[in-house]
Design a protein around this motif. Structure first.
Motif, PDB file in Angstrom:
ATOM      1  N   ARG A  61       0.811  -1.219   0.000  1.00 31.58           N
ATOM      2  CA  ARG A  61       0.000   0.000   0.000  1.00 31.58           C
ATOM      3  C   ARG A  61       0.843   1.267   0.000  1.00 31.58           C
ATOM      4  N   PHE A  62       2.018   1.223   0.629  1.00 26.46           N
ATOM      5  CA  PHE A  62       2.784   2.451   0.816  1.00 26.46           C
ATOM      6  C   PHE A  62       4.154   2.440   0.153  1.00 26.46           C
ATOM      7  N   SER A  63       4.600   1.323  -0.400  1.00 26.49           N
ATOM      8  CA  SER A  63       5.852   1.317  -1.156  1.00 26.49           C
ATOM      9  C   SER A  63       5.587   1.810  -2.578  1.00 26.49           C
ATOM     10  N   LEU A  64       6.664   2.145  -3.279  1.00 30.78           N
ATOM     11  CA  LEU A  64       6.539   2.694  -4.632  1.00 30.78           C
ATOM     12  C   LEU A  64       6.842   1.609  -5.650  1.00 30.78           C
ATOM     13  N   SER A  65       5.808   1.173  -6.342  1.00 29.44           N
ATOM     14  CA  SER A  65       5.953   0.127  -7.349  1.00 29.44           C
ATOM     15  C   SER A  65       5.868   0.738  -8.744  1.00 29.44           C
ATOM     16  N   PRO A  66       6.933   0.672  -9.541  1.00 29.85           N
ATOM     17  CA  PRO A  66       6.881   1.238 -10.890  1.00 29.85           C
ATOM     18  C   PRO A  66       5.787   0.633 -11.754  1.00 29.85           C
ATOM     19  N   MET A  67       5.511  -0.662 -11.593  1.00 33.11           N
ATOM     20  CA  MET A  67       4.473  -1.291 -12.389  1.00 33.11           C
ATOM     21  C   MET A  67       3.100  -0.728 -12.060  1.00 33.11           C
ATOM     22  N   SER A  68       2.853  -0.460 -10.786  1.00 31.27           N
ATOM     23  CA  SER A  68       1.562   0.122 -10.401  1.00 31.27           C
ATOM     24  C   SER A  68       1.417   1.534 -10.930  1.00 31.27           C
ATOM     25  N   VAL A  69       2.514   2.291 -10.869  1.00 30.55           N
ATOM     26  CA  VAL A  69       2.460   3.680 -11.331  1.00 30.55           C
ATOM     27  C   VAL A  69       2.326   3.749 -12.845  1.00 30.55           C
ATOM     28  N   SER A  70       3.038   2.896 -13.555  1.00 34.44           N
ATOM     29  CA  SER A  70       3.019   2.958 -15.009  1.00 34.44           C
ATOM     30  C   SER A  70       1.742   2.393 -15.610  1.00 34.44           C
ATOM     31  N   THR A 104      -0.509   7.500  -6.191  1.00 30.59           N
ATOM     32  CA  THR A 104       0.361   8.672  -6.303  1.00 30.59           C
ATOM     33  C   THR A 104       0.992   9.034  -4.966  1.00 30.59           C
ATOM     34  N   HIS A 105       0.324   8.696  -3.864  1.00 29.03           N
ATOM     35  CA  HIS A 105       0.878   9.016  -2.548  1.00 29.03           C
ATOM     36  C   HIS A 105       2.160   8.237  -2.271  1.00 29.03           C
ATOM     37  N   THR A 106       2.386   7.139  -2.995  1.00 29.44           N
ATOM     38  CA  THR A 106       3.560   6.312  -2.720  1.00 29.44           C
ATOM     39  C   THR A 106       4.858   6.991  -3.148  1.00 29.44           C
ATOM     40  N   PHE A 107       4.770   8.034  -3.971  1.00 30.69           N
ATOM     41  CA  PHE A 107       5.972   8.796  -4.304  1.00 30.69           C
ATOM     42  C   PHE A 107       6.577   9.442  -3.050  1.00 30.69           C
ATOM     43  N   LEU A 108       5.752   9.659  -2.032  1.00 28.31           N
ATOM     44  CA  LEU A 108       6.242  10.213  -0.772  1.00 28.31           C
ATOM     45  C   LEU A 108       6.315   9.176   0.335  1.00 28.31           C
ATOM     46  N   THR A 109       5.303   8.333   0.437  1.00 28.58           N
ATOM     47  CA  THR A 109       5.237   7.415   1.578  1.00 28.58           C
ATOM     48  C   THR A 109       6.321   6.347   1.546  1.00 28.58           C
ATOM     49  N   HIS A 110       6.871   6.054   0.369  1.00 28.82           N
ATOM     50  CA  HIS A 110       7.920   5.030   0.321  1.00 28.82           C
ATOM     51  C   HIS A 110       9.131   5.425   1.164  1.00 28.82           C
ATOM     52  N   ALA A 111       9.343   6.747   1.336  1.00 32.00           N
ATOM     53  CA  ALA A 111      10.517   7.218   2.075  1.00 32.00           C
ATOM     54  C   ALA A 111      10.423   6.920   3.564  1.00 32.00           C
ATOM     55  N   PHE A 112       9.245   6.612   4.056  1.00 28.91           N
ATOM     56  CA  PHE A 112       9.062   6.364   5.487  1.00 28.91           C
ATOM     57  C   PHE A 112       9.035   4.870   5.812  1.00 28.91           C
ATOM     58  N   LEU A 113       9.215   4.038   4.797  1.00 30.12           N
ATOM     59  CA  LEU A 113       9.328   2.597   5.003  1.00 30.12           C
ATOM     60  C   LEU A 113      10.789   2.182   4.874  1.00 30.12           C
ATOM     61  N   SER A 117      13.182  11.592  -6.001  1.00 30.20           N
ATOM     62  CA  SER A 117      13.904  10.319  -6.085  1.00 30.20           C
ATOM     63  C   SER A 117      12.961   9.191  -6.501  1.00 30.20           C
ATOM     64  N   GLY A 118      11.694   9.259  -6.071  1.00 27.66           N
ATOM     65  CA  GLY A 118      10.715   8.273  -6.497  1.00 27.66           C
ATOM     66  C   GLY A 118      10.452   8.344  -7.990  1.00 27.66           C
ATOM     67  N   PHE A 119      10.337   9.560  -8.524  1.00 28.30           N
ATOM     68  CA  PHE A 119      10.140   9.722  -9.963  1.00 28.30           C
ATOM     69  C   PHE A 119      11.328   9.155 -10.745  1.00 28.30           C
ATOM     70  N   VAL A 120      12.533   9.439 -10.271  1.00 22.22           N
ATOM     71  CA  VAL A 120      13.724   8.934 -10.962  1.00 22.22           C
ATOM     72  C   VAL A 120      13.744   7.408 -10.944  1.00 22.22           C
ATOM     73  N   TYR A 121      13.381   6.820  -9.817  1.00 21.78           N
ATOM     74  CA  TYR A 121      13.370   5.358  -9.725  1.00 21.78           C
ATOM     75  C   TYR A 121      12.354   4.757 -10.693  1.00 21.78           C
ATOM     76  N   VAL A 122      11.184   5.369 -10.774  1.00 23.08           N
ATOM     77  CA  VAL A 122      10.150   4.848 -11.680  1.00 23.08           C
ATOM     78  C   VAL A 122      10.604   4.972 -13.129  1.00 23.08           C
TER      79      VAL A 122
END
Length: 204
Positions: free
Chosen positions: A75-84, A96-105, A159-164
């Protein structure tokens, strides 16, 4: 007696000059310990608050049952497949919230502790550079602290955008504040290098 007199006079003047050089200068001297921030310092509160949130989120995640933990990470990690896809995960929720919430996991305790350590080391000088110095007026300290917080959160999103973009077709989800902390480290190092240039922080 003329030569010894001149010799004694020369030694006297030399000794007086050395004594004057050894006396403390009346010019103000930069003292590092005067800039050491205390816990009341607004940036220190922001830094400790972020570290506390990192720790609290990880403790909650650590204490969850395994099935809850998997849902929490998804729910809170950043998955490129989910975003794309269509910006929606398997449950149809917006991601879209995972671009920020991933940093707290964080993946494990070592990941958490290393990130917190480097963040604590480099965050304070960067917050000072944003105008939140310990001896600055309180309103300037508060504004500098919020600018630093905005910088950190923006770095996490970027950093989330770059990773995706780099891993657009991967199923490996991103967790951790390493990207944002790397931005803090880079900016703090840049500030530190400017101190060694002629003119200090005013140059460049």
């Amino acid at each position: 007696f003329f030569i010894p007199y001149k010799l004694c006079g020369k030694l006297f003047r030399t000794g007086t000059g050395l004594l004057m050089q050894s006396r403390p200068s009346s010019k103000p001297v930069l003292q590092v310990h005067q800039k050491t921030p205390g816990l009341w310092w607004p940036p220190a509160l922001i830094i400790l608050l972020l570290i506390s949130v990192f720790g609290l989120v990880h403790i909650v995640h650590f204490l969850m049952p395994s099935d809850w933990s998997m849902v929490f990470v998804e729910r809170f990690s950043l998955s490129p497949m989910s975003v794309s896809g269509q910006h929606a995960d398997a449950t149809g929720n917006d991601v879209t919230h995972t671009f920020l919430t991933h940093a707290f996991l964080h993946a494990d305790w070592a990941h958490l502790l290393l990130n917190c350590f480097w963040f604590y080391v480099f965050a304070q000088p960067l917050a000072t550079r944003f105008g939140a110095g310990r001896h600055a007026p309180i309103l300037q300290q508060l504004s500098g602290s919020f600018i630093f917080l905005a910088f950190f959160l923006s770095a996490a999103v970027l950093s989330g955008f770059v990773y995706v973009l780099i891993n657009l077709h991967t199923h490996v989800a991103l967790v951790g504040a390493s990207g944002a902390i790397s931005a803090v480290m880079g900016a703090a190092i840049r500030v530190g290098l400017r101190r060694f240039q002629p003119g200090g922080l005013e140059k460049g």
